[in-house]
Design a protein around this motif. Structure first.
Motif, PDB file in Angstrom:
ATOM      1  N   UNK A 138       0.836  -1.215   0.000  1.00 46.34           N
ATOM      2  CA  UNK A 138       0.000   0.000   0.000  1.00 46.34           C
ATOM      3  C   UNK A 138       0.856   1.244   0.000  1.00 46.34           C
ATOM      4  N   UNK A 139       0.320   2.292  -0.568  1.00 45.58           N
ATOM      5  CA  UNK A 139       1.133   3.496  -0.770  1.00 45.58           C
ATOM      6  C   UNK A 139       1.573   4.154   0.536  1.00 45.58           C
ATOM      7  N   UNK A 140       0.902   3.860   1.625  1.00 44.41           N
ATOM      8  CA  UNK A 140       1.314   4.485   2.879  1.00 44.41           C
ATOM      9  C   UNK A 140       2.731   4.061   3.269  1.00 44.41           C
ATOM     10  N   UNK A 141       3.197   2.896   2.732  1.00 43.14           N
ATOM     11  CA  UNK A 141       4.533   2.424   3.093  1.00 43.14           C
ATOM     12  C   UNK A 141       5.610   2.898   2.118  1.00 43.14           C
ATOM     13  N   UNK A 142       5.228   3.731   1.164  1.00 47.14           N
ATOM     14  CA  UNK A 142       6.219   4.177   0.175  1.00 47.14           C
ATOM     15  C   UNK A 142       7.446   4.839   0.811  1.00 47.14           C
ATOM     16  N   UNK A 143       7.289   5.566   1.916  1.00 51.86           N
ATOM     17  CA  UNK A 143       8.493   6.203   2.479  1.00 51.86           C
ATOM     18  C   UNK A 143       9.528   5.219   3.012  1.00 51.86           C
ATOM     19  N   UNK A 171       3.977   9.504  -3.212  1.00 47.12           N
ATOM     20  CA  UNK A 171       2.846   8.891  -3.917  1.00 47.12           C
ATOM     21  C   UNK A 171       2.573   9.578  -5.247  1.00 47.12           C
ATOM     22  N   UNK A 175       2.516   7.420  -8.570  1.00 47.34           N
ATOM     23  CA  UNK A 175       1.331   7.365  -9.430  1.00 47.34           C
ATOM     24  C   UNK A 175       1.670   7.720 -10.871  1.00 47.34           C
ATOM     25  N   UNK A 186      -3.457   2.185  -5.725  1.00 48.32           N
ATOM     26  CA  UNK A 186      -2.807   2.561  -4.466  1.00 48.32           C
ATOM     27  C   UNK A 186      -1.811   1.521  -3.989  1.00 48.32           C
ATOM     28  N   UNK A 188       1.803  -0.640  -4.955  1.00 48.64           N
ATOM     29  CA  UNK A 188       3.003  -0.570  -5.799  1.00 48.64           C
ATOM     30  C   UNK A 188       3.910  -1.752  -5.475  1.00 48.64           C
TER      31      UNK A 188
ATOM     32  N   UNK B 144      -4.008   9.657  -5.432  1.00 50.20           N
ATOM     33  CA  UNK B 144      -3.748   9.095  -4.108  1.00 50.20           C
ATOM     34  C   UNK B 144      -4.345   9.937  -2.991  1.00 50.20           C
ATOM     35  N   UNK B 147      -7.644   8.779  -1.929  1.00 49.05           N
ATOM     36  CA  UNK B 147      -7.747   7.426  -1.376  1.00 49.05           C
ATOM     37  C   UNK B 147      -7.420   7.380   0.107  1.00 49.05           C
ATOM     38  N   UNK B 148      -6.558   8.280   0.519  1.00 46.83           N
ATOM     39  CA  UNK B 148      -6.033   8.228   1.879  1.00 46.83           C
ATOM     40  C   UNK B 148      -7.174   8.373   2.881  1.00 46.83           C
ATOM     41  N   UNK B 153      -1.804   6.836   7.710  1.00 42.07           N
ATOM     42  CA  UNK B 153      -1.380   6.318   6.400  1.00 42.07           C
ATOM     43  C   UNK B 153      -0.652   7.366   5.572  1.00 42.07           C
ATOM     44  N   UNK B 155       1.636   9.313   3.468  1.00 43.85           N
ATOM     45  CA  UNK B 155       2.882   8.832   2.864  1.00 43.85           C
ATOM     46  C   UNK B 155       3.907   9.925   2.568  1.00 43.85           C
TER      47      UNK B 155
END
Lengths: 280, 1105
Positions: A138-143, A171, A175, A186, A188, B144, B147-148, B153, B155
């Motif tokens: 999920x994109x929240x873990x991209x960092x 993100x 994207x 969302x 990757x 994005x 979606x958040x 979450x 990012x």
């Protein structure tokens, strides 16, 4: 293709002692994270392992490696310049062959009969090219990860042609550049921490060392991106899960995952339920 | 296939670009309805958005312009309330269905046609807006944020460079972004409107330049007018500061970020959301701000974003707001790795990402810029072009063009440095002082494009050719030709497409420039959507300085002359400008120079000083200490010191000139303090109010019967006509034009004299309402060899300007008497009761706005409730210009004023035969001294004969009804239920024929008593008590800063003329007259269809100029 050697990097800032953590493995035996990583590595059929460590950590690592310690070569990373530099220290160790590379702060649990490393090595042998393990994330873990952009390989589920690799993208960039068809929106392809790399990666790292100012850090992702530009490079969606033991509660979660997959599953589950029931 | 559908669906340009009028002008009524049915079926079935939209606009035009013409003159009907409710609540599909059902059941009529025209148009615009919104949300890189779902979450991460503490008072580095604004050479007929560019990308081309600005006489040299700043702070809040709007807020809770109308920080909030710092997905997330900030910046830390526009006034037509948004977005994106470079200029890819976010931000903020408006982000001169959609684009299969255009930056090879220099030495940029809403113009452009009306479509092609010509002249360095091109563009295509893009002020400015500078005046250059605000004038470089001086003085003089008739928001200014060659630019202010601009400290430091020291964070204390050190060491700039002292020290409480003049005005205009206090007490005790305006719920309200009205739309008897003609010839008539109003809807509360507004061109030049009415009287005089007097009733707002203007133009040469009847009563506005505000918003039908605008409106409403409570309900409204605090007390008083101020007496003295008056509103342009109607009035022996018209959708506010069995006019605000109005077929035009002696009789007066002021006053007072007093809410504009405006709803009372018909002893008649005679021009957005549907032509033929 001959994959006989493996490199584990464990000298990153804040990571130097992570592999030394105590953990109970799936059989209920007390072990260390390092020993589990080495076991995982050996499942790929390698003979020799080298671990890049912070100077002065060799003895502790040798002890943590347990019965496998005799197979280890240690390469201390003095004057560290990042992940790429750590890997570059192993250029003589890997020689002219493809090699396996794992990061030292992750534990891997396979969902299939084959361990994660084995899955990757088999693909590398079959396709005769570099392969990195990836996991839709999920994109929240991209960092936290390097991210792969690419296209699915026709008729080969879970396999992708890598076109670019970007370290910790935003993100927005993900994207725009790293969307892979077939994945949920969302999500990757984030690097899994296991790679089969060609010796040419060392040349690319050498070039980067030359191009970069002294003291400046050298990340691995841009090197992998360059690699994708000059030779076939695949990404395999590994049938397994990686656990980052370097983050808050990372080791705890990893331990629970290992226990719930092991022989003491029922006991651990019972304890967990009791814990939940008694917490207010 | 239906010919119209063929036009819509054809791939051939020659067919697709066929004008609607060429197909429809010769169709019969039944053929038109058949075409409408086919189109309606088509728009329901087609899956192609743009084809559907075009069909909807065709349908709207057919019902607006063609179907009504095919109906019999005496056409009228009912609009179903259900459909109207759907319309208000933006359920346009359901509204269309409801109106079509009505048409099917009762046949076509003018009421249903007007409702269908509006419903189809709104459905079309809604479809277009939805498409743009969808495109904005689906642009890669924007998705994005939607979606958040939870702060955990998040990012994004702040760049490390900004997180390194330093030893400066700021504590952390400051990222500064400086940004230019953009100036169009030509926008090829507003081709940058999203809808248009996405349907017609090949025609969407704009040439613009990024420029630095300085206000002449104030700034030493031009510089980027926009500066924005970002830094980390040691408090986990989002601190937003707008230096130019003198406003700051520390946001501690997430929902506050989405509360746009809470303060003046809407643009900063839009930027914070559009850059994903607080993504849209978190909108309904009730969490502390710290939860978002912690993963992004770190524990205990917050973020400060500051905007500063260097005194460039609103309405500059240089896209200041969009480029400020762009600047803030670039700044925030640099800070969070979302664009590659932290400092310096941006690469093309990053600029496009910023531009995409600007579009998102504009949508969030409820404004509507074109796709080229963020041009200040790019460097220098560039050609911006629409792009054809390609496979894989989010727009593929939906629109012909992409959402985002491409920018081709012109280098020195394209435009030489010498040409650039010459341009800078020739062009004079000015702000004429008018700040007008360009939104209606953009809607008109879209509609005309979709209809492909012949003249407008040709003009669009011409605009494209002129752009080529301008570009060629620029390449050749021939600035004189550039000026020629921009002038022809303005006077030709632009005014052909939208005649309202110019105005009297602009025309005068151009004419005077031509007169003074002759061949050295090289041309006029319209900036942005319309003229009047920011504009360009091109002169021979040798005379540029002279032109600047002349323009500064000349525009101020013109503004002084015209400010009562045109909505000026500020004093005109002349700019110095320079082309900006690097676009937006960022600098990291680090160890040595991490300091906010002085104006920041002038705004913030007084709050810090007033706060308890323990409430200040260490870094704020450090900044304060630094200011203190500077003061001690003599290093504090003089201006900053003076600003700080002014803000810190209590200002002497003195009665300002404004307050005194308010008292004087009240005194001079017949303010009745006793009545005022009574109204206040009644308001507070709920004896009067919006809900009390209404008749009791058990009142029986019915539509009138045939015998209740006199039908005149098919003409009147010759005998009546002859009777009327004789009366006119014998001097028995006079005209009374009500000119007391400020046209609050006409100029959206700007407070100008509507009678003096030069609103439209007739016979080659702009004419004012007042002039049109006099021109009709001139024609009457000429036709009947009469000398008809003409009275303008005025108020405190309009009296002096009307008198002065009539004197200046010598009554436009009218050879019969022209009198001015000054108002003799005035009220003082009050802060509204919260109860009335809520009633107005919740109990009366309100148009639901577009999703984002509705959010803004709701946020604004809660701010207004807070305002009313904090200032005090029913307290006097005095926080504005004195004239804006007063209010007229309703048009009922206009006739009594004529009695009280002696005007009627004078009229009777100079025109002893006078028996009848024609009273009408200033905006009822079709009302004239029609002999037939006058004869009918005489023959019926009425005291008052009211003219009513067949109701159309826009005719709201009451009508003609049978109330408990009596035929009378009723105000909309008196009707017990909203739906009651929709039972009524006829709308009150307010035009009234009056028999003077009968009216005097009702007041208990006769002609000789008119000379007795006490008798008249007593009679009027007694009579007035028989009429209801209504409480209304009016929007009043308060101007501040550099052309900024706030609108406040204030309470006032009024008595209305139509209620005379409710009195049993006043004999009234009701004439149904043609629409063109009775229709009123209430809003400037009506002008275009008024011109198009022949109404303007009708008025013109009544006039002799």
């Amino acid at each position: 293709m001959n994959i006989r050697r493996a490199v584990i990097t464990a000298a990153g800032p804040g990571q130097a002692t992570l592999p030394l953590q105590q953990i109970v493995d799936g059989t209920g035996r007390q072990t260390t994270a390092l020993e589990m990583i080495i076991t995982e590595t050996l499942s790929g059929g390698v003979d020799d392992l080298c671990i890049v460590v912070s100077p002065g950590q060799e003895a502790a690592f040798r002890q943590a490696a347990g019965s496998q310690s005799d197979r280890l070569t240690f390469l201390p990373q003095s004057d560290p310049r990042g992940y790429g530099d750590a890997l570059f220290r192993a250029r003589e160790f890997v020689g002219d062959d493809h090699f396996l590379h794992l990061v030292g702060d992750h534990l891997y649990l396979s969902r299939s009969e084959d361990r994660c490393v084995k899955q990757l090595v088999e693909i590398a042998h079959a396709e005769k090219c570099a392969v990195s393990g990836v996991q839709p994330t999920r994109e929240r873990y991209l960092p936290y990860f390097g991210v792969v952009g690419g296209t699915p390989v026709r008729n080969r589920p879970n396999l992708y042609e890598v076109q670019s690799v970007v370290e910790k993208p935003t993100p927005t960039q993900a994207e725009q550049e790293l969307t892979v068809s077939g994945l949920r929106s969302g999500h990757y392809l984030c690097l899994f921490g296991i790679h089969v790399l060609p010796p040419t990666v060392m040349d690319l790292l050498g070039d980067a060392m030359q191009e970069t100012q002294p003291g400046e850090s050298i990340p691995l992702s841009p090197i992998l991106s360059r690699l994708a530009g000059q030779e076939r490079y695949l990404a395999l969606e590994v049938d397994g899960v990686r656990y980052d033991i370097g983050v808050q509660y990372g080791l705890l979660i990893a331990q629970l995952a290992v226990a719930l997959k092991g022989s003491d599953r029922d006991r651990v589950l019972t304890d967990l339920v009791e814990l939940l029931a008694t917490q207010t | 296939m239906n010919r119209l559908i063929e036009i819509i669906t054809s791939d051939k340009d020659s067919v697709r670009n066929t004008a609607l009028e060429t197909v429809c002008r010769d169709l019969s009524g039944s053929e038109l309805l058949e075409a409408c049915q086919s189109l309606d079926r088509f728009r329901r079935e087609t899956t192609n958005l743009y084809q559907r939209v075009r069909a909807l606009f065709f349908l709207s035009s057919l019902y607006q312009d063609y179907v009504p013409r095919s109906l019999p003159a005496a056409s009228e009907g009912h609009i179903p309330f259900e459909g109207y409710t759907h319309l208000l609540e933006r359920r346009f599909r359901e509204a269309v269905d409801s109106f079509l059902d009505q048409q099917r059941d009762h046949g076509p009529d003018i009421a249903t046609a007007s409702a269908l025209a509006v419903a189809y148009q709104k459905l079309g615009l809604q479809a277009l807006a939805n498409q743009v919104r969808r495109s904005v949300r689906t642009v890669a890189g924007n998705r994005w944020m939607f979606r958040l779902g939870h702060p955990a979450e998040h990012p994004l991460r702040m760049r490390r460079e900004l997180l390194r503490p330093n030893a400066t008072p700021s504590g952390y580095p400051i990222l500064q972004e400086t940004t230019a604004v953009r100036m169009d050479f030509s926008h090829s007929g507003w081709s940058d409107i999203f809808f248009l560019a996405m349907d017609y990308p090949e025609g969407a081309r704009v040439l613009n330049a990024s420029i630095d600005l300085g206000v002449r006489g104030r700034d030493e040299q031009p510089r980027p007018p926009i500066e924005t700043y970002l830094r980390v702070i040691d408090r986990p809040v989002l601190r937003l500061v707008s230096i130019d709007l003198d406003c700051q807020a520390e946001i501690e809770q997430l929902p506050e970020v989405f509360d746009f109308a809470r303060d003046y920080l809407g643009l900063l909030k839009a930027a914070v959301i559009a850059t994903g710092l607080v993504p849209s997905g978190l909108e309904s997330c009730e969490q502390p701000m710290a939860q978002v900030l912690e993963p992004m910046i770190g524990s205990g830390l917050g973020l400060e974003v500051v905007s500063k526009v260097n005194g460039i006034p609103k309405g500059s037509r240089l896209a200041v707001s969009t480029n400020l948004l762009g600047s803030l977005i670039a700044l925030c994106m640099r800070a969070t790795h979302q664009v590659s470079s932290l400092t310096g200029t941006l690469g093309e890819r990053d600029r496009r990402t910023v531009a995409a976010r600007c579009i998102l931000g504009e949508w969030l903020g409820g404004s509507g810029g074109g796709w080229q408006d963020s041009g200040g982000i790019w460097p220098g001169i560039k050609l911006i072009r629409g792009e054809q959609t390609r496979a894989g684009d989010p727009e593929a299969g939906i629109s012909r063009g992409r959402l985002l255009p491409t920018h081709e930056v012109w280098g020195d090879d394209d435009v030489s440095p010498a040409a650039r220099e010459k341009l800078q030495r020739s062009l004079v940029l000015v702000h004429g002082g008018m700040a007008q809403n360009v939104g209606p113009i953009l809607e008109m452009v879209t509609e005309k494009y979709l209809l492909r009306s012949t003249a407008e479509w040709r003009a669009r092609q011409d605009a494209g050719r002129l752009l080529d010509e301008i570009m060629q002249s620029l390449r050749e360095g021939d600035i004189k030709s550039v000026g020629s091109g921009t002038t022809r563009n303005f006077e030709g295509p632009l005014q052909t497409i939208i005649p309202w893009c110019t105005n009297y002020f602009t025309d005068q400015l151009i004419q005077r420039s031509r007169e003074r500078f002759a061949d050295d005046f090289w041309g006029f250059w319209m900036l942005g959507g319309m003229a009047g605000g920011g504009m360009g004038l091109i002169f021979d470089p040798a005379r540029q300085e002279e032109a600047k001086d002349w323009l500064q003085a000349g525009m101020s003089e013109m503004k002084h002359d015209l400010e009562t008739s045109l909505p000026f928001a500020m004093e005109p200014v002349v700019y110095d400008f320079r082309i900006n060659d690097h676009g937006t630019w960022a600098t990291l202010l680090g160890d040595g120079d991490a300091r906010m601009p002085d104006a920041y400290y002038a705004l913030m430091a007084p709050n810090w000083i007033r706060a308890e020291p323990r409430q200040l964070t260490p870094l704020v204390r450090r900044e304060l200490e630094s200011l203190s050190d500077q003061q001690a060491g003599g290093g504090l700039p003089e201006r900053l010191r003076s600003q700080l002292l002014t803000r810190l020290l209590p200002q002497p409480v003195s009665r300002s000139d404004a307050e005194e003049s308010l008292e004087t005005l009240l005194d001079r205009n017949g303010f009745d303090p006793l009545q005022h206090e009574q109204i206040r007490a009644d308001l507070r005790a709920s004896r009067i109010g919006l809900s009390q305006n209404r008749l009791p719920p058990n009142t029986q309200i019915e539509d009138v019967r045939e015998q209740d009205v006199t039908e005149t739309r098919d003409g009147v008897d010759d005998s009546h006509r002859r009777l009327g003609e004789d009366a006119i010839r014998q001097g028995e008539t006079a005209v009374v034009t009500l000119a007391a109003g400020a046209g609050s809807r006409w100029t959206e509360g700007a407070g100008v004299v509507k009678a003096l507004h030069p609103f439209s061109r007739f016979a080659g030049r702009h004419r004012r309402f007042l002039e049109v009415h006099l021109a009709k009287t001139r024609q009457t005089n000429r036709r009947y060899d009469a000398s008809t007097s003409h009275v303008f009733t005025t108020s405190y707002l309009t009296d002096e300007p009307v008198r002065r203007h009539l004197a200046d133009v010598s009554n436009y040469g009218l050879d019969s008497p022209v009198l001015v009847s000054p108002g003799a009563a005035v009220g003082l506005r009050m802060i509204p009761m919260v109860r009335d505000l809520r009633f107005s918003w919740e109990e009366t039908a309100q148009e639901l706005l577009d999703e984002q605008q509705q959010k803004l409106r709701e946020s604004l409403r809660s701010a207004l409730v807070g305002w009313a409570r904090s200032v005090g309900e029913a307290a006097d409204y005095t926080d504005n210009l004195p004239l804006q605090c007063l209010h007229p007390v309703g048009h009922w008083y206009e006739m009594p004023n004529l009695l009280r101020n002696g005007t009627l007496n004078r009229l009777l003295n100079c025109q002893p035969n006078l028996k009848y008056l024609l009273l009408h509103n200033i905006d009822t342009l079709g009302a004239d001294l029609d002999a037939g109607l006058l004869g009918l009035h005489i023959a019926r022996d009425n005291c008052l004969s009211y003219e009513v018209v067949a109701r159309r959708l826009e005719d709201r506010g009451g009508g003609l009804a049978r109330i408990d069995g009596r035929t009378r006019l009723v105000e909309g605000l008196a009707l017990p239920r909203e739906s009651d109005e929709f039972k009524l077929r006829y709308y009150n035009s307010l035009t009234t024929w009056i028999t003077i002696d009968r009216l005097l009789e009702c007041f208990g007066l006769d002609r000789p008593q008119l000379a007795d002021a006490d008798a008249v006053d007593g009679a009027v007072r007694r009579f007035s008590q028989r009429l209801p007093t209504y409480i209304t809410l009016k929007d009043v504009k308060k101007r501040w800063g550099h052309g900024h405006e706030d609108i406040f709803p204030v309470a006032q009372f009024e008595k209305l003329w139509g209620d005379m018909s409710a009195l049993p002893d006043v004999r009234c008649g009701f004439f149904v007259v043609p629409l063109r005679r009775g229709q009123q021009l209430k809003q400037q957005s009506q002008l275009d269809s008024w011109l198009r549907d022949g109404s303007a032509g009708y008025v013109d033929q009544l006039c002799e100029w």
